[in-house]
Design a protein around this motif. Structure first.
Motif, PDB file in Angstrom:
ATOM      1  N   ASP A  98       0.815  -1.214   0.000  1.00  0.00           N
ATOM      2  CA  ASP A  98       0.000   0.000   0.000  1.00  0.00           C
ATOM      3  C   ASP A  98       0.852   1.269   0.000  1.00  0.00           C
ATOM      4  N   SER A  99       2.045   1.202   0.567  1.00  0.00           N
ATOM      5  CA  SER A  99       2.915   2.376   0.634  1.00  0.00           C
ATOM      6  C   SER A  99       3.955   2.405  -0.487  1.00  0.00           C
ATOM      7  N   SER A 100       3.935   1.389  -1.344  1.00  0.00           N
ATOM      8  CA  SER A 100       4.932   1.315  -2.409  1.00  0.00           C
ATOM      9  C   SER A 100       4.701   2.408  -3.442  1.00  0.00           C
ATOM     10  N   PRO A 101       5.772   3.032  -3.968  1.00  0.00           N
ATOM     11  CA  PRO A 101       5.610   4.069  -4.992  1.00  0.00           C
ATOM     12  C   PRO A 101       5.404   3.514  -6.398  1.00  0.00           C
ATOM     13  N   ARG A 103       3.316   0.677  -9.054  1.00  0.00           N
ATOM     14  CA  ARG A 103       2.011   0.031  -9.185  1.00  0.00           C
ATOM     15  C   ARG A 103       2.147  -1.472  -8.973  1.00  0.00           C
ATOM     16  N   VAL A 104       1.252  -2.024  -8.167  1.00  0.00           N
ATOM     17  CA  VAL A 104       1.197  -3.467  -7.935  1.00  0.00           C
ATOM     18  C   VAL A 104      -0.251  -3.918  -8.145  1.00  0.00           C
ATOM     19  N   PRO A 105      -0.489  -5.215  -8.299  1.00  0.00           N
ATOM     20  CA  PRO A 105      -1.860  -5.685  -8.541  1.00  0.00           C
ATOM     21  C   PRO A 105      -2.783  -5.396  -7.351  1.00  0.00           C
ATOM     22  N   PRO A 238      10.618  -9.726 -17.822  1.00  0.00           N
ATOM     23  CA  PRO A 238       9.402  -9.237 -18.491  1.00  0.00           C
ATOM     24  C   PRO A 238       8.110  -9.910 -18.039  1.00  0.00           C
ATOM     25  N   GLY A 239       8.186 -11.188 -17.637  1.00  0.00           N
ATOM     26  CA  GLY A 239       6.989 -11.886 -17.193  1.00  0.00           C
ATOM     27  C   GLY A 239       6.478 -11.426 -15.853  1.00  0.00           C
ATOM     28  N   ASN A 240       7.271 -10.660 -15.123  1.00  0.00           N
ATOM     29  CA  ASN A 240       6.848 -10.151 -13.821  1.00  0.00           C
ATOM     30  C   ASN A 240       6.477  -8.671 -13.884  1.00  0.00           C
ATOM     31  N   LEU A 241       6.111  -8.228 -15.082  1.00  0.00           N
ATOM     32  CA  LEU A 241       5.626  -6.869 -15.286  1.00  0.00           C
ATOM     33  C   LEU A 241       4.208  -6.923 -15.830  1.00  0.00           C
ATOM     34  N   PHE A 242       3.447  -5.844 -15.605  1.00  0.00           N
ATOM     35  CA  PHE A 242       2.204  -5.654 -16.341  1.00  0.00           C
ATOM     36  C   PHE A 242       2.165  -4.197 -16.785  1.00  0.00           C
ATOM     37  N   TRP A 243       1.320  -3.914 -17.779  1.00  0.00           N
ATOM     38  CA  TRP A 243       1.381  -2.620 -18.448  1.00  0.00           C
ATOM     39  C   TRP A 243       0.038  -1.923 -18.445  1.00  0.00           C
ATOM     40  N   THR A 244       0.086  -0.628 -18.162  1.00  0.00           N
ATOM     41  CA  THR A 244      -1.081   0.241 -18.203  1.00  0.00           C
ATOM     42  C   THR A 244      -0.783   1.367 -19.186  1.00  0.00           C
ATOM     43  N   ASP A 245      -1.760   2.216 -19.429  1.00  0.00           N
ATOM     44  CA  ASP A 245      -1.540   3.348 -20.335  1.00  0.00           C
ATOM     45  C   ASP A 245      -0.474   4.300 -19.799  1.00  0.00           C
ATOM     46  N   SER A 246      -0.271   4.294 -18.482  1.00  0.00           N
ATOM     47  CA  SER A 246       0.689   5.219 -17.882  1.00  0.00           C
ATOM     48  C   SER A 246       2.016   4.564 -17.505  1.00  0.00           C
ATOM     49  N   PRO A 248       4.494   0.828 -16.405  1.00  0.00           N
ATOM     50  CA  PRO A 248       4.540  -0.543 -15.901  1.00  0.00           C
ATOM     51  C   PRO A 248       4.049  -0.685 -14.469  1.00  0.00           C
ATOM     52  N   GLY A 249       3.631  -1.903 -14.161  1.00  0.00           N
ATOM     53  CA  GLY A 249       3.402  -2.344 -12.794  1.00  0.00           C
ATOM     54  C   GLY A 249       4.248  -3.582 -12.563  1.00  0.00           C
ATOM     55  N   PHE A 250       4.379  -3.993 -11.302  1.00  0.00           N
ATOM     56  CA  PHE A 250       5.311  -5.058 -10.950  1.00  0.00           C
ATOM     57  C   PHE A 250       4.579  -6.191 -10.229  1.00  0.00           C
ATOM     58  N   LEU A 251       4.841  -7.404 -10.711  1.00  0.00           N
ATOM     59  CA  LEU A 251       4.223  -8.624 -10.198  1.00  0.00           C
ATOM     60  C   LEU A 251       5.244  -9.492  -9.467  1.00  0.00           C
TER      61      LEU A 251
END
Length: 363
Positions: A98-101, A103-105, A238-246, A248-251
């Motif tokens: 919740d405090s991470s700067p 994006r996470v799922p 790369p498999g531990n990333l996800f992508w939004t319009d703004s 990356p996020g991290f998995l």
């Protein structure tokens, strides 16, 4: 995300309407679950399930869920059980996400039960409009720049925060010691097997240095950790990333720990870029990382020293991909081999094993 009732499962057949009701009841006590449909099951270091939950609280929770449970593969389960990797990921989402700067799922439920394992339930990324990365994706320069900037922001947020180890024992203690001990104990036989299986994917000139690394792994891990510490992802392919319009996020935070920030950059650039693109843009991306840290108030950074540490840390993604191949069934074979080829090119380009003492000891 706080769940008091037991939601930990060990087998897909336990994903029942009653199980889903327990999770949804934490958000909406009056909501009702009518069915649970398992749409896919993927086996690796964990069992990963795509699940459709039919319920009447769609204004609060999605119907498409992603669930991680202990692996159904015995070998994978044994390797991940002692260091409790899924437990560590659960703790990250409960304590730090919740405090991470970055994006996470969206996590719907996360729980560990001693002796039973851990279960993590997230909203399905695709259904939420995000694009999950694929392990063998070859990122563009723009994508790589975005990931490097986000990693710098993440590292700056936790820079020199060694108090995290006191606040969160799961970042160190027995789990970390067990992981390091197991990795060093098995390093030589796994490296030998991985090199043999990889065949032409790894140049013969790297075999002897790689075995030197494996034989000296305990010392090398200690040296690679002897630097300013921050929180690191430690598995940023790369498999531990996800992508939004703004961006990356991290998995997949199973390997999160305190470490040297440049290690994440080395792991990412060695696995996410085609060698030609990496070679052409590597220095600019390292400069971007340094510049972003400086802008965020991290001082006393030396460009030459940063490069030397980057060069040394490239050894770890090489080891990780070779060992993954040696163990088997932890990553799709074609993707695993592609990442081996990329990481092998990176360590060869930078003579990374020499930075760890290979020539001094062997020549």
């Amino acid at each position: 995300m706080s769940v008091n009732k037991n939601i930990v499962v060990r087998h897909p057949k336990q994903l029942t309407p009653e199980w889903a009701q327990t999770i949804i009841g934490q958000f909406s006590p009056s909501a009702k679950v009518s069915a649970v449909d398992i749409q896919s099951v993927n086996l690796g270091t964990t069992t990963r399930l795509q699940v459709y939950v039919e319920h009447d609280a769609t204004d609060i929770l999605p119907r498409e869920w992603f669930v991680k449970t202990p692996s159904l593969l015995l070998k994978s389960r044994l390797i991940t059980a002692l260091p409790r990797l899924l437990h560590k990921e659960v703790q990250f989402y409960k304590a730090l996400a919740d405090s991470s700067p970055v994006r996470v799922p969206e996590v719907l439920a996360a729980q560990t039960r001693f002796g039973r394992g851990s279960t993590l339930v997230m909203a399905n990324l695709t259904a939420a409009g995000y694009r999950p990365g694929q392990t063998s994706d070859a990122l563009t320069l723009l994508q790589a720049s975005q990931v490097v900037e986000h990693l710098a922001q993440f590292h700056a947020h936790y820079w020199h925060n060694t108090g995290l180890l006191d606040q969160h024992s799961w970042l160190s203690g027995f789990n970390a010691s067990a992981e390091n001990h197991l990795g060093s104990l098995l390093a030589v036989p796994l490296m030998q097997r991985g090199l043999k299986l990889a065949g032409a994917d790894i140049p013969a000139a790297l075999h002897k240095p790689a075995l030197f690394y494996a034989a000296n792994r305990r010392r090398i891990m200690h040296e690679l950790a002897a630097a300013p510490l921050t929180l690191v992802h430690h598995d940023c392919h790369p498999g531990n990333l996800f992508w939004t319009d703004s961006g990356p996020g991290f998995l997949d935070w199973q390997l999160v720990r305190m470490g040297e920030g440049i290690s994440d950059i080395a792991y990412f650039l060695a696995t996410a870029l085609k060698p030609e693109l990496r070679r052409d843009n590597e220095q600019a991306l390292l400069a971007l990382y340094l510049q972003t840290l400086t802008q965020l108030g991290i001082g006393d950074l030396d460009e030459v020293k940063l490069y030397q540490r980057y060069r040394a840390h490239l050894s770890y993604p090489f080891e990780a991909m070779v060992v993954t191949l040696a163990i088997g069934n932890m990553m799709e074979d074609g993707s695993n081999r592609e990442l081996i080829r990329r990481a092998a090119a990176a360590v060869a380009d930078h003579d990374s094993f020499a930075a760890l003492g290979y020539r001094a000891v062997s020549d």
